[in-house]
Design a protein around this motif. Structure first.
Motif, PDB file in Angstrom:
ATOM      1  N   ALA A 136     -22.616  31.116 -18.227  1.00 41.61           N
ATOM      2  CA  ALA A 136     -23.439  30.003 -17.756  1.00 41.61           C
ATOM      3  C   ALA A 136     -24.902  30.421 -17.667  1.00 41.61           C
ATOM      4  CB  ALA A 136     -22.934  29.504 -16.414  1.00 41.61           C
ATOM      5  N   CYS A 137     -25.154  31.633 -17.146  1.00 41.41           N
ATOM      6  CA  CYS A 137     -26.540  32.094 -17.007  1.00 41.41           C
ATOM      7  C   CYS A 137     -27.186  32.266 -18.374  1.00 41.41           C
ATOM      8  CB  CYS A 137     -26.586  33.408 -16.237  1.00 41.41           C
ATOM      9  SG  CYS A 137     -26.123  33.218 -14.520  1.00 41.41           S
ATOM     10  N   TYR A 144     -33.359  26.736 -21.523  1.00 41.39           N
ATOM     11  CA  TYR A 144     -34.759  26.755 -21.059  1.00 41.39           C
ATOM     12  C   TYR A 144     -35.685  27.206 -22.187  1.00 41.39           C
ATOM     13  CZ  TYR A 144     -33.976  26.004 -16.052  1.00 41.39           C
ATOM     14  OH  TYR A 144     -33.679  25.475 -14.842  1.00 41.39           O
ATOM     15  N   MET A 145     -35.264  28.287 -22.863  1.00 37.93           N
ATOM     16  CA  MET A 145     -36.117  28.863 -23.897  1.00 37.93           C
ATOM     17  C   MET A 145     -36.341  27.850 -25.009  1.00 37.93           C
ATOM     18  SD  MET A 145     -35.920  32.595 -25.560  1.00 37.93           S
ATOM     19  CE  MET A 145     -34.523  32.441 -26.635  1.00 37.93           C
ATOM     20  N   ALA A 150     -39.766  24.275 -27.851  1.00 39.66           N
ATOM     21  CA  ALA A 150     -39.863  22.995 -28.561  1.00 39.66           C
ATOM     22  C   ALA A 150     -40.987  22.139 -27.998  1.00 39.66           C
ATOM     23  CB  ALA A 150     -38.534  22.246 -28.459  1.00 39.66           C
ATOM     24  N   MET A 151     -41.293  22.361 -26.688  1.00 40.81           N
ATOM     25  CA  MET A 151     -42.267  21.510 -26.016  1.00 40.81           C
ATOM     26  C   MET A 151     -43.640  21.506 -26.695  1.00 40.81           C
ATOM     27  SD  MET A 151     -41.776  20.758 -22.162  1.00 40.81           S
ATOM     28  CE  MET A 151     -42.380  22.194 -21.338  1.00 40.81           C
ATOM     29  N   MET A 177     -43.514  31.814 -22.050  1.00 40.99           N
ATOM     30  CA  MET A 177     -42.918  31.253 -20.837  1.00 40.99           C
ATOM     31  C   MET A 177     -41.417  31.037 -21.062  1.00 40.99           C
ATOM     32  SD  MET A 177     -44.041  29.932 -17.893  1.00 40.99           S
ATOM     33  CE  MET A 177     -43.492  28.748 -16.681  1.00 40.99           C
ATOM     34  N   GLY A 178     -41.075  30.484 -22.247  1.00 39.73           N
ATOM     35  CA  GLY A 178     -39.676  30.247 -22.601  1.00 39.73           C
ATOM     36  C   GLY A 178     -38.885  31.543 -22.615  1.00 39.73           C
ATOM     37  N   VAL A 179     -39.464  32.585 -23.245  1.00 36.48           N
ATOM     38  CA  VAL A 179     -38.781  33.883 -23.310  1.00 36.48           C
ATOM     39  C   VAL A 179     -38.612  34.441 -21.897  1.00 36.48           C
ATOM     40  CG1 VAL A 179     -38.947  36.254 -24.167  1.00 36.48           C
ATOM     41  CG2 VAL A 179     -39.625  34.342 -25.629  1.00 36.48           C
TER      42      VAL A 179
END
Ligand code: ZN
Ligand code: ZN
Ligand code: ZN
Length: 300
Positions: A136-137, A144-145, A150-151, A177-179
């Motif tokens: 799950a983690c 999130y990444m 993609a953002m 930030m994603g990483v």
């Protein structure tokens, strides 16, 4: 529970065949035709204690300590269900087979808890929780990444409100930030879920105790940890982490009822009271916050 020695009154634990106080043998011959109780299995030996389950007298050879330290006769001790779960057989099965088999049993056959060994080591229980939290983690971190990487592209598609900063540094920042989010969730998530399990089991144990449960905390912790099996479904993107909390609660109910050998009502209370109270508290706090914000907004 211990029994006093017939010679020196020094307490001895069930299973001892000589007194730890005076060293005398506890296998006492019964006086034929005497008034003293005799062992239900060995009529020539004196009964030193009574079984807390069936009430028969038992000699030193027949006395056993039950799972909660209570005095049992040898027959009741044999009847005590003590089926090990695959997780308890890691040495024979190997770590991964034991883990997969336990996942299958907890998720698909929660009835197994009523026959399963109640006690388990704290470290074994927490290791199971740790393994269950990994998928799950990992998946949450990955999600999130992907969102953060993609953002920037999505924002690029929109008209830039502030062209002076459009030098690409924002893009790189979002990617890093994603990483960062991925690493943080994958590394911090598992120890955090172990901590949550310890706290959750602690609160649930208080509720179960109030409901009349007498078995020790490590039974509650074992039940709580095993019920985390559903979190292994977290490997299924997006859906897994939605299904897992509900499935975990269902497993926890069966685990509490089975391992504590308690009533449906007590097991339900132990499973649901803490989560419901948390929801109410959080919901209440959220309402208060919203009211305060609206209040402030209305004053202006
Ligand atoms: Zn003694
Ligand atoms: Zn008995
Ligand atoms: Zn006996």
């Amino acid at each position: 529970m211990s029994i006093p020695c017939p010679y020196c009154q020094h307490p001895f634990p069930p299973g001892a065949q000589s007194c730890p106080g005076c060293g005398a043998s506890l296998l006492l011959e019964a006086v034929p035709g005497g008034t003293q109780p005799v062992c239900a299995v060995h009529p020539t030996l004196r009964g030193l204690g009574t079984c807390s389950r069936c009430g028969t007298f038992a000699c030193a050879r027949c006395l056993r300590a039950g799972p909660q330290g209570e005095t049992l006769c040898v027959r009741c001790h044999q009847l005590e269900p003590d089926a090990p779960l695959p997780w308890d057989q890691r040495e024979e099965l190997g770590m991964w087979r034991a883990f997969w088999k336990t996942l299958g049993q907890v998720l698909l056959h929660p009835g197994c808890f009523s026959q399963a060994r109640a006690e388990g080591r704290t470290s074994d229980s927490l290791l199971f929780t740790l393994l269950c939290s990994l998928p799950a983690c990992f998946m949450t971190g990955l999600t999130y990444m992907l969102i953060f990487t993609a953002m920037p592209w999505m924002m690029e598609a929109l008209p830039d409100p502030n062209p002076s900063t459009g030098d690409g540094s924002g893009l790189a920042f979002m990617r890093w930030m994603g990483v960062g989010m991925f690493v943080a969730t994958t590394l911090l998530g598992p120890p955090l879920s172990v901590l949550m399990t310890l706290m959750g089991a602690g609160v649930d144990h208080l509720v179960l105790r109030a409901g009349g449960v007498t078995r020790p905390f490590n039974v509650t912790l074992r039940a709580h940890s095993l019920s985390e099996a559903a979190w292994a479904l977290g490997i299924v993107p997006l859906i897994g982490t939605q299904v897992a909390p509900v499935w975990a609660l269902v497993s926890r109910f069966f685990a509490y009822r089975g391992l504590h050998r308690t009533t449906t009502g007590t097991a339900l209370a132990g499973t649901l009271l803490a989560p419901l109270a948390t929801c109410c508290l959080c919901g209440g706090g959220y309402m208060a916050l919203m009211l305060a914000i609206f209040g402030l907004a209305a004053q202006k």
